[in-house]
Motif scaffolding. Structure first.
Motif, PDB file in Angstrom:
ATOM      1  N   LYS A 107       0.834  -1.205   0.000  1.00  0.00           N
ATOM      2  CA  LYS A 107       0.000   0.000   0.000  1.00  0.00           C
ATOM      3  C   LYS A 107       0.869   1.255   0.000  1.00  0.00           C
ATOM      4  CE  LYS A 107      -3.785   2.287   2.478  1.00  0.00           C
ATOM      5  NZ  LYS A 107      -4.729   2.201   3.644  1.00  0.00           N
ATOM      6  N   LEU A 108       1.844   1.317   0.907  1.00  0.00           N
ATOM      7  CA  LEU A 108       2.707   2.488   0.984  1.00  0.00           C
ATOM      8  C   LEU A 108       3.590   2.603  -0.244  1.00  0.00           C
ATOM      9  CD1 LEU A 108       3.875   4.909   2.413  1.00  0.00           C
ATOM     10  CD2 LEU A 108       5.303   3.365   3.778  1.00  0.00           C
ATOM     11  N   ALA A 109       4.185   1.491  -0.664  1.00  0.00           N
ATOM     12  CA  ALA A 109       5.080   1.533  -1.817  1.00  0.00           C
ATOM     13  C   ALA A 109       4.336   1.930  -3.091  1.00  0.00           C
ATOM     14  CB  ALA A 109       5.755   0.177  -1.999  1.00  0.00           C
ATOM     15  N   THR A 110       3.107   1.454  -3.233  1.00  0.00           N
ATOM     16  CA  THR A 110       2.317   1.829  -4.407  1.00  0.00           C
ATOM     17  C   THR A 110       2.003   3.316  -4.406  1.00  0.00           C
ATOM     18  OG1 THR A 110       1.307  -0.371  -4.532  1.00  0.00           O
ATOM     19  CG2 THR A 110       0.146   1.425  -5.644  1.00  0.00           C
ATOM     20  N   SER A 111       1.681   3.867  -3.256  1.00  0.00           N
ATOM     21  CA  SER A 111       1.404   5.306  -3.176  1.00  0.00           C
ATOM     22  C   SER A 111       2.653   6.114  -3.530  1.00  0.00           C
ATOM     23  CB  SER A 111       0.903   5.681  -1.778  1.00  0.00           C
ATOM     24  OG  SER A 111       1.923   5.535  -0.799  1.00  0.00           O
ATOM     25  N   MET A 112       3.827   5.605  -3.159  1.00  0.00           N
ATOM     26  CA  MET A 112       5.073   6.289  -3.495  1.00  0.00           C
ATOM     27  C   MET A 112       5.327   6.273  -4.999  1.00  0.00           C
ATOM     28  SD  MET A 112       7.349   4.676  -0.394  1.00  0.00           S
ATOM     29  CE  MET A 112       8.897   4.928  -1.253  1.00  0.00           C
ATOM     30  N   ILE A 113       5.154   5.109  -5.608  1.00  0.00           N
ATOM     31  CA  ILE A 113       5.350   4.981  -7.059  1.00  0.00           C
ATOM     32  C   ILE A 113       4.369   5.873  -7.809  1.00  0.00           C
ATOM     33  CG2 ILE A 113       5.063   3.409  -9.015  1.00  0.00           C
ATOM     34  CD1 ILE A 113       7.658   2.892  -7.710  1.00  0.00           C
ATOM     35  N   HIS A 114       3.117   5.853  -7.409  1.00  0.00           N
ATOM     36  CA  HIS A 114       2.100   6.656  -8.092  1.00  0.00           C
ATOM     37  C   HIS A 114       2.382   8.143  -7.930  1.00  0.00           C
ATOM     38  CE1 HIS A 114      -1.161   3.251  -8.198  1.00  0.00           C
ATOM     39  NE2 HIS A 114      -0.077   2.977  -8.888  1.00  0.00           N
ATOM     40  N   TYR A 115       2.781   8.557  -6.733  1.00  0.00           N
ATOM     41  CA  TYR A 115       3.097   9.972  -6.520  1.00  0.00           C
ATOM     42  C   TYR A 115       4.254  10.388  -7.423  1.00  0.00           C
ATOM     43  CZ  TYR A 115       4.360  14.368  -4.275  1.00  0.00           C
ATOM     44  OH  TYR A 115       4.644  15.698  -4.037  1.00  0.00           O
ATOM     45  N   ALA A 116       5.280   9.549  -7.494  1.00  0.00           N
ATOM     46  CA  ALA A 116       6.435   9.881  -8.330  1.00  0.00           C
ATOM     47  C   ALA A 116       6.029  10.029  -9.790  1.00  0.00           C
ATOM     48  CB  ALA A 116       7.516   8.811  -8.178  1.00  0.00           C
ATOM     49  N   ILE A 117       5.256   9.068 -10.296  1.00  0.00           N
ATOM     50  CA  ILE A 117       4.843   9.128 -11.705  1.00  0.00           C
ATOM     51  C   ILE A 117       3.912  10.310 -11.939  1.00  0.00           C
ATOM     52  CG2 ILE A 117       3.633   7.884 -13.541  1.00  0.00           C
ATOM     53  CD1 ILE A 117       4.558   5.264 -12.174  1.00  0.00           C
ATOM     54  N   ASP A 118       2.981  10.543 -11.011  1.00  0.00           N
ATOM     55  CA  ASP A 118       2.061  11.675 -11.141  1.00  0.00           C
ATOM     56  C   ASP A 118       2.802  13.004 -11.147  1.00  0.00           C
ATOM     57  OD1 ASP A 118      -0.096   9.962 -11.216  1.00  0.00           O
ATOM     58  OD2 ASP A 118      -0.586  10.193  -9.082  1.00  0.00           O
ATOM     59  N   ASN A 119       4.019  13.027 -10.614  1.00  0.00           N
ATOM     60  CA  ASN A 119       4.814  14.252 -10.572  1.00  0.00           C
ATOM     61  C   ASN A 119       6.001  14.221 -11.532  1.00  0.00           C
ATOM     62  OD1 ASN A 119       3.912  16.248  -8.211  1.00  0.00           O
ATOM     63  ND2 ASN A 119       3.488  14.131  -7.588  1.00  0.00           N
ATOM     64  N   GLY A 120       5.882  13.375 -12.567  1.00  0.00           N
ATOM     65  CA  GLY A 120       6.815  13.483 -13.682  1.00  0.00           C
ATOM     66  C   GLY A 120       7.921  12.455 -13.778  1.00  0.00           C
ATOM     67  N   VAL A 121       8.110  11.622 -12.765  1.00  0.00           N
ATOM     68  CA  VAL A 121       9.145  10.594 -12.859  1.00  0.00           C
ATOM     69  C   VAL A 121       8.682   9.538 -13.869  1.00  0.00           C
ATOM     70  CG1 VAL A 121      10.374   8.760 -11.633  1.00  0.00           C
ATOM     71  CG2 VAL A 121       9.978  10.966 -10.520  1.00  0.00           C
ATOM     72  N   ASN A 122       9.492   9.277 -14.876  1.00  0.00           N
ATOM     73  CA  ASN A 122       9.070   8.297 -15.882  1.00  0.00           C
ATOM     74  C   ASN A 122      10.104   7.202 -16.142  1.00  0.00           C
ATOM     75  OD1 ASN A 122      11.027   9.501 -17.479  1.00  0.00           O
ATOM     76  ND2 ASN A 122       9.664  10.024 -19.169  1.00  0.00           N
ATOM     77  N   TYR A 123      11.151   7.126 -15.317  1.00  0.00           N
ATOM     78  CA  TYR A 123      12.135   6.050 -15.437  1.00  0.00           C
ATOM     79  C   TYR A 123      12.082   5.223 -14.161  1.00  0.00           C
ATOM     80  CZ  TYR A 123      16.433   3.632 -16.823  1.00  0.00           C
ATOM     81  OH  TYR A 123      17.354   2.676 -17.195  1.00  0.00           O
TER      82      TYR A 123
END
Length: 399
Positions: A51-67
């Motif tokens: 749950k926590l790790a998924t929220s971290m990944i989603h936040y990163a992608i939602d804020n422009g991280v794409n690698y």
């Protein structure tokens, strides 16, 4: 030196910067998410807090991280078994997130015994990641031992076939050896990316600055790992080093100085961060907002040099890694053993140094095998008391 052109896209209050990855057509975020230190439950590496790790990944992608970077053993209990990082990402990237990122994973080089293993592990990784194609498929931990073995088994033919079958899009490798091994690997195949360990303390470690320049000049995209040297450049910062950072006109955290040093270099495309908390994700994305190439002033670069000098003042053993002491008749890898002793003192990091010592060195290469024959000390141009230092390693780290 090839030119770099950074684009930027606004994501909320921050901008994410992008650079073209080598000779590929991919524009990748300068901050990459390394999925090897995700939050876990019960201190068990294979029990990811989904749950926590998924929220971290989603936040990163939602804020422009794409690698997004992972590997076969990440979040596992041993290098020979597949970890849970790929499995986690297969689930976390559902709901349209897979289409927003370039996904990188790695072939476990050390367990390849037959050419049939190449396709076996690739297919397994595709299943675990729940994807039809891996964007960047890297050979993991190439060195003077693994590379000849993989090459003799026909790994380049395998990569060509995987590209033709559209199972992978681009190829590359992560590198863990001295610079002189690198040109041989690069010249053997038409690679797209090269992943190197590099930070302001490690300019001459493994491939180092020479390897970075060489790979970039050959047209490979350069992905940097260990920007914080396993976290020691961010945690338990000595007062003497912090006082140097405090002298800066623009105040920055130790983490920001480490990242800005790397992003200042136009030949670095992506800097991976193994983020383990949402706070780290938020902080790193904010730092990336200003990670333009050639943006540090002369005075700021000088401060980084002073911080590096201060860390080096804390070195316990004057080993330069020249290797004149080798080979040891008893098999001890003297330069690497002494390097971990210096790490212990430089960064006040007993657990990290001990972890590296047992993780990097084989049992036969450790200090406990020293018989005090003295051959190494006869050859050492620095006059290092090697036997005494090896005894201290045994005292600090055990057998």
């Amino acid at each position: 030196m090839r030119s770099k052109f950074a684009s930027k896209t606004c994501w909320g209050d921050e901008y994410m910067l992008y650079r073209k990855l080598g000779s590929t057509k991919e524009e990748v975020s300068i901050l990459g998410f390394g999925c090897m230190r995700l939050p876990v439950l019960d201190d068990k590496p294979d029990k990811i807090d989904n749950k926590l790790a998924t929220s971290m990944i989603h936040y990163a992608i939602d804020n422009g991280v794409n690698y997004i970077d992972t590997a076969y053993p990440y979040h596992g209990n041993s290098l020979s078994e597949g970890g849970m990082s790929e499995v986690f990402l297969g689930e976390a990237l559902k709901g349209g997130y897979r289409e927003k990122v370039t996904l990188a994973t790695k072939l476990p080089s050390w367990i390849i015994e037959d050419k049939k293993d190449f396709e076996f592990y690739l297919n397994q990784q595709l299943d675990r990641l729940q994807t039809d194609k891996i964007d960047f498929y890297l050979l993991h931990t190439l060195n003077r031992t693994y590379w000849p073995k993989l090459e003799n088994l026909g790994v380049t033919d395998f990569l060509d076939a995987a590209i033709a079958d559209e199972k992978i899009k681009y190829t590359g490798f992560s590198f863990h050896d001295d610079f002189e091994v690198l040109p041989e690997i690069i010249s053997a195949y038409n690679w797209d990316v090269c992943q190197l360990q590099y930070n302001y303390m490690d300019k001459n470690y493994q491939a180092g600055i020479d390897g970075l320049r060489y790979a970039s000049d050959q047209g490979l995209g350069v992905v940097v790992m260990e920007p914080l040297k396993g976290g020691v450049l961010a945690n338990n910062v000595p007062l003497e080093v912090q006082s140097i950072w405090d002298m800066a006109e623009i105040k920055r955290t130790p983490v920001e100085w480490a990242f800005r040093y790397l992003w200042d270099d136009p030949q670095i495309d992506v800097v991976l961060s193994g983020m383990s908390s949402i706070e780290q994700v938020v902080e790193n994305i904010k730092i990336a907002d200003e990670g333009h190439p050639n943006s540090l002033t002369f005075d700021e670069k000088d401060l980084i040099r002073e911080a590096k000098y201060e860390y080096r003042q804390r070195i316990k053993v004057g080993c330069t890694g020249c290797g004149y002491c080798m080979p040891c008749p008893s098999g001890v890898d003297i330069p690497h053993v002494l390097n971990q002793l210096n790490h212990f003192y430089m960064f006040d990091d007993p657990s990290g140094a001990r972890s590296h010592y047992y993780g990097i060195l084989k049992e036969s290469e450790r200090a406990i095998n020293c018989t005090e024959c003295g051959e190494c000390e006869k050859q050492c141009p620095q006059g290092v008391s090697i036997i005494k230092s090896l005894k201290e390693v045994v005292e600090k780290f055990g057998s």
